[in-house]
Design an enzyme around this catalytic site. Structure first.
Site, PDB file in Angstrom:
ATOM      1  N   ASP A 133     -26.151  36.009 -26.875  1.00  0.00           N
ATOM      2  CA  ASP A 133     -25.791  34.653 -26.506  1.00  0.00           C
ATOM      3  C   ASP A 133     -26.734  33.707 -27.266  1.00  0.00           C
ATOM      4  O   ASP A 133     -27.765  34.138 -27.793  1.00  0.00           O
ATOM      5  CB  ASP A 133     -25.967  34.503 -24.988  1.00  0.00           C
ATOM      6  CG  ASP A 133     -25.799  33.083 -24.513  1.00  0.00           C
ATOM      7  OD1 ASP A 133     -24.753  32.478 -24.800  1.00  0.00           O
ATOM      8  OD2 ASP A 133     -26.722  32.562 -23.856  1.00  0.00           O
ATOM      9  N   MET A 134     -26.386  32.432 -27.316  1.00  0.00           N
ATOM     10  CA  MET A 134     -27.221  31.490 -28.074  1.00  0.00           C
ATOM     11  C   MET A 134     -28.044  30.559 -27.176  1.00  0.00           C
ATOM     12  O   MET A 134     -29.257  30.683 -27.100  1.00  0.00           O
ATOM     13  CB  MET A 134     -26.340  30.670 -29.021  1.00  0.00           C
ATOM     14  CG  MET A 134     -25.793  31.503 -30.181  1.00  0.00           C
ATOM     15  SD  MET A 134     -27.059  32.068 -31.346  1.00  0.00           S
ATOM     16  CE  MET A 134     -27.292  30.576 -32.312  1.00  0.00           C
ATOM     17  N   ASP A 135     -27.399  29.632 -26.468  1.00  0.00           N
ATOM     18  CA  ASP A 135     -28.136  28.644 -25.674  1.00  0.00           C
ATOM     19  C   ASP A 135     -28.860  29.313 -24.510  1.00  0.00           C
ATOM     20  O   ASP A 135     -28.272  30.069 -23.740  1.00  0.00           O
ATOM     21  CB  ASP A 135     -27.178  27.584 -25.126  1.00  0.00           C
ATOM     22  CG  ASP A 135     -26.499  26.800 -26.245  1.00  0.00           C
ATOM     23  OD1 ASP A 135     -27.162  26.523 -27.252  1.00  0.00           O
ATOM     24  OD2 ASP A 135     -25.306  26.490 -26.105  1.00  0.00           O
TER      25      ASP A 135
ATOM     26  N   SER B 263     -20.958  33.926 -27.954  1.00  0.00           N
ATOM     27  CA  SER B 263     -21.253  32.649 -27.306  1.00  0.00           C
ATOM     28  C   SER B 263     -19.992  31.979 -26.782  1.00  0.00           C
ATOM     29  O   SER B 263     -18.883  32.238 -27.260  1.00  0.00           O
ATOM     30  CB  SER B 263     -21.942  31.720 -28.322  1.00  0.00           C
ATOM     31  OG  SER B 263     -22.080  30.409 -27.821  1.00  0.00           O
ATOM     32  N   GLY B 264     -20.177  31.104 -25.814  1.00  0.00           N
ATOM     33  CA  GLY B 264     -19.077  30.264 -25.363  1.00  0.00           C
ATOM     34  C   GLY B 264     -18.822  29.110 -26.298  1.00  0.00           C
ATOM     35  O   GLY B 264     -17.830  28.388 -26.156  1.00  0.00           O
TER      36      GLY B 264
ATOM     37  N   LYS C 245     -16.866  37.742 -22.936  1.00  0.00           N
ATOM     38  CA  LYS C 245     -17.616  38.278 -24.072  1.00  0.00           C
ATOM     39  C   LYS C 245     -17.533  39.805 -24.166  1.00  0.00           C
ATOM     40  O   LYS C 245     -17.508  40.357 -25.264  1.00  0.00           O
ATOM     41  CB  LYS C 245     -19.078  37.825 -23.989  1.00  0.00           C
ATOM     42  CG  LYS C 245     -19.264  36.323 -24.129  1.00  0.00           C
ATOM     43  CD  LYS C 245     -20.732  35.958 -24.036  1.00  0.00           C
ATOM     44  CE  LYS C 245     -20.929  34.459 -24.042  1.00  0.00           C
ATOM     45  NZ  LYS C 245     -22.354  34.094 -23.997  1.00  0.00           N
TER      46      LYS C 245
ATOM     47  N   ASP D 174     -28.251  34.995 -20.588  1.00  0.00           N
ATOM     48  CA  ASP D 174     -28.984  34.308 -19.520  1.00  0.00           C
ATOM     49  C   ASP D 174     -28.087  33.686 -18.462  1.00  0.00           C
ATOM     50  O   ASP D 174     -28.560  33.303 -17.400  1.00  0.00           O
ATOM     51  CB  ASP D 174     -29.864  33.204 -20.114  1.00  0.00           C
ATOM     52  CG  ASP D 174     -29.030  32.000 -20.567  1.00  0.00           C
ATOM     53  OD1 ASP D 174     -28.064  32.185 -21.353  1.00  0.00           O
ATOM     54  OD2 ASP D 174     -29.323  30.870 -20.132  1.00  0.00           O
TER      55      ASP D 174
ATOM     56  N   ASN E 281     -21.614  33.418 -17.948  1.00  0.00           N
ATOM     57  CA  ASN E 281     -20.612  33.931 -18.885  1.00  0.00           C
ATOM     58  C   ASN E 281     -21.128  35.123 -19.689  1.00  0.00           C
ATOM     59  O   ASN E 281     -20.435  35.614 -20.576  1.00  0.00           O
ATOM     60  CB  ASN E 281     -20.095  32.825 -19.813  1.00  0.00           C
ATOM     61  CG  ASN E 281     -21.164  32.248 -20.721  1.00  0.00           C
ATOM     62  OD1 ASN E 281     -22.363  32.456 -20.505  1.00  0.00           O
ATOM     63  ND2 ASN E 281     -20.760  31.510 -21.727  1.00  0.00           N
TER      64      ASN E 281
END
Length: 263
Positions: A8-10, A43-44, A190, A213, A216
């Site tokens: 994931d990114m953020d 990622s979303g 995901k 984190d 999602n």
């Protein structure tokens, strides 16, 4: 045997200021390539925004829009869109809930209305590099992959619960908290995206590791061989993970990848 690492990114790969240790990543990425381990972004967020973080890695694969849009710079591996009828019904239901700021996310661009608060549009452009401001959602000519909602922080859980009931059979609300809710296609997440990509690459979920984190990320961390939660993750995410790492601010993803390469 580890064959793919997804992140994931953020709140996970990126620090809070949306940067990462590029020099350390470049070194680790080279080592991953030498071992034949794929590095994938899950990622979303919008593909065009995600790509902007990895301009030096044209072969990078992105599982974007919570698994609905999977591609690299050259090839689209999978694209899953809502039916036109579902889009109409979802929009009608969302319009009945007060205090929502809405983006409709398509394969070509995201869309919001001219009536949307200009400050919100300005903020949204950090996450949606392709964002069109239009008069009516009905005028969109695109495949719709996701709906992105911003609501008052304290109402996030209540609105998720309301949408879960209102959108049965149409869409599924998922949230990383803090006033952000995505409405995604039923069964699309995901984990499903990684499984679909794995079929293309010949890699089982059991041979993947993933970092996350937020809400999602739950399915992804639960279904891969090694699910890693950030120290700053939501409690349900920590509960399903196989292990935890340090915070996104401390670049826990890169720390753990370095450890995995030493094992």
């Amino acid at each position: 045997m580890l064959k793919l690492i997804a992140t994931d990114m953020d709140g996970t790969f990126l620090r809070d200021d949306m940067t990462y240790d590029e020099a350390k990543f470049a070194l680790l990425y080279q080592q991953l390539q030498q071992r034949g381990i794929r590095f994938v972004v899950a990622s979303g967020n919008q593909y065009y925004q995600l790509r902007s973080f990895f301009k030096d890695y044209p072969e990078m694969i992105y599982v974007a829009e919570n698994g609905a849009y999977i591609r690299d710079n050259q090839h689209v591996y999978a694209q899953h869109a809502f039916s036109a009828a579902a889009v109409t019904q979802i929009l009608a239901k969302l319009e009945t809930i007060p205090d929502l700021k809405l983006l409709v996310c398509g394969a070509k661009s995201a869309y919001t209305l001219t009536t949307t608060d200009p400050e919100h549009v300005k903020l949204a452009r950090h996450y949606y590099h392709h964002l069109a401001v239009i008069d009516r959602f009905e005028d969109i000519d695109d495949d719709i992959l996701k709906f992105a909602i911003t609501c008052p922080d304290e109402r996030t859980e209540a609105i998720v619960a309301e949408l879960r009931t209102a959108l049965v059979g149409l869409g599924e609300p998922t949230s990383s908290g803090h006033g952000d809710i995505d409405v995604i296609q039923p069964g699309m997440n995901k984990a499903a995206g990684l499984q679909e990509l794995g079929q293309v690459l010949g890699i089982e979920l059991a041979d993947m590791a993933a970092f996350g984190d937020g809400g999602n990320d739950l399915e992804m961390l639960r279904e891969v061989g090694l699910g890693v939660a950030m120290e700053n993750a939501q409690l349900p995410v920590m509960a399903v993970a196989d292990r935890t790492t340090t915070t996104n601010q401390e670049q826990g993803v890169l720390q753990t990848i370095a450890q995995l390469l030493e094992d």
